[in-house]
Write an enzyme that holds these catalytic residues in place. Sequence first.
Site, mmCIF file in Angstrom:
data_model
loop_
_atom_site.group_PDB
_atom_site.id
_atom_site.type_symbol
_atom_site.label_atom_id
_atom_site.label_comp_id
_atom_site.label_asym_id
_atom_site.label_seq_id
_atom_site.Cartn_x
_atom_site.Cartn_y
_atom_site.Cartn_z
ATOM 1 N N SER A 128 38.222 32.007 35.866
ATOM 2 C CA SER A 128 37.978 30.753 35.168
ATOM 3 C C SER A 128 38.118 30.924 33.666
ATOM 4 O O SER A 128 37.872 32.001 33.129
ATOM 5 C CB SER A 128 36.579 30.223 35.474
ATOM 6 O OG SER A 128 36.376 29.035 34.731
ATOM 7 N N LYS A 182 34.345 30.180 43.005
ATOM 8 C CA LYS A 182 35.222 29.569 41.996
ATOM 9 C C LYS A 182 35.477 28.095 42.321
ATOM 10 O O LYS A 182 35.495 27.235 41.434
ATOM 11 C CB LYS A 182 36.549 30.335 41.912
ATOM 12 C CG LYS A 182 37.620 29.659 41.049
ATOM 13 C CD LYS A 182 37.180 29.544 39.614
ATOM 14 C CE LYS A 182 38.100 28.893 38.620
ATOM 15 N NZ LYS A 182 39.319 28.276 38.918
ATOM 16 N N HIS A 185 32.436 26.202 41.336
ATOM 17 C CA HIS A 185 32.463 26.131 39.870
ATOM 18 C C HIS A 185 33.294 24.923 39.433
ATOM 19 O O HIS A 185 32.880 24.126 38.598
ATOM 20 C CB HIS A 185 33.039 27.428 39.295
ATOM 21 C CG HIS A 185 33.480 27.317 37.858
ATOM 22 N ND1 HIS A 185 34.668 26.701 37.495
ATOM 23 C CD2 HIS A 185 32.908 27.707 36.705
ATOM 24 C CE1 HIS A 185 34.787 26.729 36.176
ATOM 25 N NE2 HIS A 185 33.734 27.335 35.675
ATOM 26 N N ASN A 186 34.478 24.777 39.999
ATOM 27 C CA ASN A 186 35.345 23.657 39.614
ATOM 28 C C ASN A 186 34.740 22.318 40.015
ATOM 29 O O ASN A 186 34.860 21.339 39.282
ATOM 30 C CB ASN A 186 36.726 23.815 40.239
ATOM 31 C CG ASN A 186 37.549 24.882 39.546
ATOM 32 O OD1 ASN A 186 36.999 25.835 39.005
ATOM 33 N ND2 ASN A 186 38.856 24.747 39.559
ATOM 34 N N GLU A 189 32.241 21.484 37.518
ATOM 35 C CA GLU A 189 32.986 21.075 36.314
ATOM 36 C C GLU A 189 33.376 19.585 36.404
ATOM 37 O O GLU A 189 33.213 18.837 35.427
ATOM 38 C CB GLU A 189 34.214 21.983 36.213
ATOM 39 C CG GLU A 189 35.183 21.673 35.130
ATOM 40 C CD GLU A 189 36.410 22.607 35.240
ATOM 41 O OE1 GLU A 189 36.232 23.832 35.395
ATOM 42 O OE2 GLU A 189 37.542 22.105 35.183
HETATM 43 P P1 NBP Z 1 51.850 28.890 38.186
HETATM 44 O O1 NBP Z 1 50.793 28.458 39.106
HETATM 45 O O2 NBP Z 1 52.676 27.863 37.509
HETATM 46 O O3 NBP Z 1 52.850 29.871 38.991
HETATM 47 C C1 NBP Z 1 54.026 30.362 38.413
HETATM 48 C C2 NBP Z 1 54.228 31.809 38.801
HETATM 49 O O4 NBP Z 1 54.358 31.934 40.228
HETATM 50 C C3 NBP Z 1 55.521 32.363 38.207
HETATM 51 O O5 NBP Z 1 55.270 33.673 37.805
HETATM 52 C C4 NBP Z 1 56.474 32.290 39.405
HETATM 53 O O6 NBP Z 1 57.544 33.174 39.316
HETATM 54 C C5 NBP Z 1 55.539 32.705 40.494
HETATM 55 N N1 NBP Z 1 56.076 32.484 41.843
HETATM 56 C C6 NBP Z 1 56.307 31.333 42.518
HETATM 57 BR BR1 NBP Z 1 56.021 29.655 41.862
HETATM 58 N N2 NBP Z 1 56.788 31.519 43.746
HETATM 59 C C7 NBP Z 1 56.885 32.858 43.880
HETATM 60 C C8 NBP Z 1 57.325 33.689 44.931
HETATM 61 N N3 NBP Z 1 57.729 33.191 46.093
HETATM 62 N N4 NBP Z 1 57.315 35.025 44.719
HETATM 63 C C9 NBP Z 1 56.903 35.543 43.553
HETATM 64 N N5 NBP Z 1 56.446 34.802 42.515
HETATM 65 C C10 NBP Z 1 56.453 33.463 42.686
HETATM 66 O O7 NBP Z 1 51.268 29.900 37.077
HETATM 67 P P2 NBP Z 1 49.917 29.824 36.228
HETATM 68 O O8 NBP Z 1 49.655 28.465 35.688
HETATM 69 O O9 NBP Z 1 49.994 30.971 35.298
HETATM 70 O O10 NBP Z 1 48.759 30.108 37.299
HETATM 71 C C11 NBP Z 1 48.737 31.291 38.092
HETATM 72 C C12 NBP Z 1 47.593 31.195 39.085
HETATM 73 O O11 NBP Z 1 46.354 31.144 38.382
HETATM 74 C C13 NBP Z 1 47.627 29.936 39.958
HETATM 75 O O12 NBP Z 1 47.188 30.239 41.254
HETATM 76 C C14 NBP Z 1 46.651 29.021 39.286
HETATM 77 O O13 NBP Z 1 46.108 28.060 40.164
HETATM 78 C C15 NBP Z 1 45.616 30.007 38.806
HETATM 79 N N6 NBP Z 1 44.773 29.556 37.691
HETATM 80 C C16 NBP Z 1 45.289 28.818 36.680
HETATM 81 C C17 NBP Z 1 44.495 28.414 35.621
HETATM 82 C C18 NBP Z 1 45.070 27.620 34.492
HETATM 83 O O14 NBP Z 1 44.291 27.203 33.631
HETATM 84 N N7 NBP Z 1 46.373 27.398 34.447
HETATM 85 C C19 NBP Z 1 43.155 28.791 35.599
HETATM 86 C C20 NBP Z 1 42.659 29.571 36.604
HETATM 87 C C21 NBP Z 1 43.480 29.951 37.651
HETATM 88 P P3 NBP Z 1 58.932 32.682 38.636
HETATM 89 O O15 NBP Z 1 58.738 32.848 37.170
HETATM 90 O O16 NBP Z 1 59.944 33.601 39.193
HETATM 91 O O17 NBP Z 1 59.151 31.260 39.060
#
Ligand code: NBP
Length: 480
Positions: A128, A182, A185-186, A189
Site C-alpha cells: 500500500s 490489503k 485496508h482498501n 479507505e
Molecule cells: P500495471 O498493473 O499497469 O501492470 C503493468 C506491468 O504488468 C508491466 O510491467 C507489464 O509488462 C506487466 N505484464 C502484463 Br500487463 N502482462 C504480463 C505478462 N503476461 N507477463 C509479464 N508481464 C506482464 O502496473 P502497476 O500500476 O505498476 O501495478 C503493478 C501491480 O501493483 C498491480 O497488481 C497493481 O494492482 C498493484 N498495485 C498498484 C498500486 C498503484 O498505486 N498503482 C498500488 C498498490 C498495488 P509490459 O511492460 O511488458 O507490458
Amino acid sequence: PTANIGVVGLAVMGSNLARNLASREGNTVAVFNRSYEKTETLVTEHPEAGFVPASTYEEFAAALQKPRTAIIMVKAGGPTDAVIDELMRVFEPGDIIIDGGNSLFTDTIRREKAVREAGFNFVGMGVSGGEEGALLGPSLMPGGPDEAWVTLGPILRSIAAVAEGEPCVTHVGHDGAGHFVKMVHNGIEYADMQLIAEAYDLIRRGTGKTPAEIADVFAEWNRGELESYLIEITAEVLRQNDAATGRPLVDVIVDEAGAKGTGAWTVQTALDLGVPVSGIAEATFARSLSSHREQRDVSGALPGPSDDAFTVPDADAFIEQVRLALYASKIVAYSQGFDEIRAGAAQYGWTIDLGAISRIWRGGCIIRAQFLNRIADAYAAEPELPVLLSAPYFVEALGRAQAAWRDIVQIAAGAGIPAPAFSSSLAYYDGLRAERLPAALIQGQRDFFGAHTYRRTDKPGTFHTLWSGDRTEIEAEDTH
Ligand code: NBP
C-alpha cells in the site's frame, strides 16, 4: 550471481519498489520486464541503483543468489499467473516467489497451494502507498510460509515505511492472509474517503464556505484526533484552483467516482462471511450511484424538502458537529473492517494479530492516521475484543460524539443532503446498542412463510407455530 533480490514487472510500482530496494545497504537488485524497453529505461535512468538487468527469465534466474527471491509487480489476474509459471520454470525448489500486486486473496490461496506443491515458497504480499510509497517506504502485508519470512523479513523491514520507530511490515499469516488484509485496508479507505466527502458536502451546503475556506477547516482538523493522510490531502485538493478557469478545481472535476474493484471485493467477501461492513458498502455504492449519469439525469424530477436553501445558524458550531460525526463514523468503519479481518482469519485458519495490523498501517499507506495508535492500544489491552468499538477509548469517544452525530444525520435528512456513510454508521451503532432488535419479527415472518422455526427467549429448543392450522406451537427438529 550477484543479486540478492529481483523484481519482475517494471511499470510504475515495480520500478519504484526496485529503486527502493536498491537504495538500501546490502541489496543488489535484478530487474526484468516482459518488454525489454522498460528494463533498459529504468537501468539507464538510474545508474546509481546498480541494477542487474535481465532480458530473459533465464538470465533473471541466473542473476539471483539462492534461495532466489523475486517480487512480481504486474497486473493482477492472468499476467500474474503467467509470470509465476515462468519463474517456476527457471527457478529451483526452495526459491521464493512473491506476488506484490493487488491480487484477490482467493487467487493467492490457490497459487500458494500450487506453488508450494511444486516445491517453491509463495508469498502473497499486499503493498500500500501507491507510487510514492513504493519508492520511499510502503506499508507491506506479506502472507505465506514461515520459512520464506526468514529470508524475506529483513529485506522487507529495510524498505518499509517507518512509524514511531517500527517498520510497517509484519508477517500477516499464511497463504492469502496478506492480500486479504490489503483488501480490507482498501475497503476502509473507501469508507474513510466517503465520510470525508460527506463532511465536506454538508459544510459547503450548510455554511456556504468556499472550498479554500473548507480547506482551512480540514487543515485545522488535521492537527487533532482526525490527523491523517486523507484529511491532509483533502485540504490540498480543496485549496487547488484550476489554472484554465480560475475556479476551485473540485468544481471543475466531473462528480463521478471511479473504482478499481477492491472496495467491491471487500463487500462481496463480507457478505460471504456474514460480516456487516455497512460503512464500506455504502461508500462503494455511493461511488456506483455517482457514476450512473443516465439515472442521475432524473434529478430535476425528484421532489425534495420544501426549503431547499439550507443554511445553518452557527457555522462554527455546525462544523464542530460535523467533525464529531465524522470521527464517530470513522470509528465504526474501522471497527467493521477489523471485524472482517477477524472473521476472515477464523474462516481461513489464519492467526492474525489485529494490533500488529493497525501498527503497520500507521505509515506508508493511504489510511495512515494517528487514530491507528488508539486501535493498537485497544488490541494491546484486549487482544480478543469482540468488536473494536467496544474498547473503552472508543466508547468514550462515541459517547462524546453521539449527540452531534445524531444531529448531523437529522440535519442531512431534513435538508435532503445524502449522507449514506454517516447515517448507516449511526444505524449500525444503534443496532449494536439495542437491547432488543426487530429481528424477532423477522424470525416470526420466516417461520410463517417457510417454517424456518425460531428460538424462544425463555427456554431452550427450536419451535414452529402451525400458522396455517390452529396456530399452536410445536417443538421442531433443529434443522441447523
Ligand atoms: P500495471 O498493473 O499497469 O501492470 C503493468 C506491468 O504488468 C508491466 O510491467 C507489464 O509488462 C506487466 N505484464 C502484463 Br500487463 N502482462 C504480463 C505478462 N503476461 N507477463 C509479464 N508481464 C506482464 O502496473 P502497476 O500500476 O505498476 O501495478 C503493478 C501491480 O501493483 C498491480 O497488481 C497493481 O494492482 C498493484 N498495485 C498498484 C498500486 C498503484 O498505486 N498503482 C498500488 C498498490 C498495488 P509490459 O511492460 O511488458 O507490458
